[in-house]
Design a protein around this motif. Sequence first.
Motif, PDB file in Angstrom:
ATOM      1  N   GLY A 142      52.483  44.664  35.934  1.00 53.55           N
ATOM      2  CA  GLY A 142      52.596  43.963  34.754  1.00 53.55           C
ATOM      3  C   GLY A 142      51.895  42.532  34.793  1.00 53.55           C
ATOM      4  O   GLY A 142      51.490  42.130  36.047  1.00 53.55           O
ATOM      5  N   HIS A 143      51.500  41.883  33.546  1.00 57.69           N
ATOM      6  CA  HIS A 143      50.699  40.545  33.798  1.00 57.69           C
ATOM      7  C   HIS A 143      52.076  39.678  34.147  1.00 57.69           C
ATOM      8  O   HIS A 143      52.227  39.017  35.374  1.00 57.69           O
ATOM      9  N   GLY A 144      52.816  39.339  33.150  1.00 60.28           N
ATOM     10  CA  GLY A 144      54.084  38.487  33.466  1.00 60.28           C
ATOM     11  C   GLY A 144      53.629  36.845  33.542  1.00 60.28           C
ATOM     12  O   GLY A 144      52.394  36.789  33.343  1.00 60.28           O
ATOM     13  N   VAL A 173      52.265  40.036  38.009  1.00 61.61           N
ATOM     14  CA  VAL A 173      51.363  39.199  38.996  1.00 61.61           C
ATOM     15  C   VAL A 173      51.964  37.671  38.622  1.00 61.61           C
ATOM     16  O   VAL A 173      51.824  37.009  39.836  1.00 61.61           O
ATOM     17  N   GLU A 174      52.178  37.211  37.525  1.00 64.54           N
ATOM     18  CA  GLU A 174      52.509  35.913  37.306  1.00 64.54           C
ATOM     19  C   GLU A 174      53.887  35.858  36.852  1.00 64.54           C
ATOM     20  O   GLU A 174      53.996  34.614  36.447  1.00 64.54           O
ATOM     21  N   GLY A 175      54.626  36.422  36.962  1.00 59.23           N
ATOM     22  CA  GLY A 175      56.031  36.511  36.269  1.00 59.23           C
ATOM     23  C   GLY A 175      57.110  37.101  37.401  1.00 59.23           C
ATOM     24  O   GLY A 175      57.099  37.008  38.571  1.00 59.23           O
ATOM     25  N   ASP A 205      40.549  42.257  35.931  1.00 54.37           N
ATOM     26  CA  ASP A 205      40.429  41.664  37.281  1.00 54.37           C
ATOM     27  C   ASP A 205      41.670  41.945  38.031  1.00 54.37           C
ATOM     28  O   ASP A 205      41.672  41.817  39.131  1.00 54.37           O
ATOM     29  N   HIS A 206      42.833  41.596  37.327  1.00 59.38           N
ATOM     30  CA  HIS A 206      44.168  41.787  38.150  1.00 59.38           C
ATOM     31  C   HIS A 206      44.305  43.126  38.800  1.00 59.38           C
ATOM     32  O   HIS A 206      44.823  43.266  39.800  1.00 59.38           O
ATOM     33  N   ALA A 207      43.929  44.044  37.969  1.00 53.61           N
ATOM     34  CA  ALA A 207      44.130  45.450  38.488  1.00 53.61           C
ATOM     35  C   ALA A 207      43.103  45.842  39.734  1.00 53.61           C
ATOM     36  O   ALA A 207      43.572  46.230  40.775  1.00 53.61           O
TER      37      ALA A 207
HETATM   38 CO    CO Z   1      46.110  36.832  34.126  1.00 51.83          CO
END
Ligand code: CO
Length: 257
Positions: A142-144, A173-175, A205-207
């Motif tokens: 997830g993003h987070g 990624v971020e949480g 991009d994250h994936a």
């Molecule tokens: Co992001």
Amino acid sequence: MNDKALLAVSFGTSVPGAEAAIANMENALRAACPDRVFRRAYTSRIICRKLAREGWPVLSPEEALEELAAAGVRDVLVQPTHLTPGDEYDKLCRIAEGYRGRFSALRIGAPLITGPEDLNAVADAVLAHYPPQAGRALLLMGHGSGHIANMIYPALQTAFRLKGADYVLVGTVEGWPAFSDCLDQLRQGAWNSVELAPLMLVAGDHALNDMAGDEPDSWKSRLENAGFSVCCRTEGVGMWDEICALGCSHLRRTEEA
Ligand code: CO
């Protein structure tokens, strides 16, 4: 011009090919409101600037609302495609507030996951698309964020647990939970392989990089270093009918409110 509009607002992506997941969701929303003029906007300024440089301009929510007001539209439904009511959604609400006086009706739909039914619908969709396989765990990215809405990710983990789907882990990624939390869990389990998949509308991009990239700090590399065999799925959940239906259900709720 029609005086009613539907504005679908996404975070956006500049990854070629990933945009299909946004378009897929937009098409579903658009089909649910055939009487409304359709417009797209992206909330990410960085992505809008990049796309404009590359010759594929996409409007910001401000630009889209300005254009609709100027064209004589009176009634606007704004439907975000963001998964959680986090920072991007807050930003969209603040922007829309500034345009309230320009329309006779300006309503904003809820993001995709805003309650227990949504959590269960998303969990069911994940289980349908990524069914269990012997010896293999599924780790969702997830993003987070630091926003309170980040609580949706541990809540989704609970939805999987309540469904008995113990092979699914939800990381961000971020949480929180972070990748390291998930890795600890995987090490304690009996898994020898891990399937990685984005829990994001778009496999951007994250994936492609943070999850499936070959850099040593990607989730894939870190899992391989920990001794797991890894396979990566790179499809945004916006490609799934179930997720489009979730967006449409929020849109309907707003339209009927
Ligand atoms: Co992001």
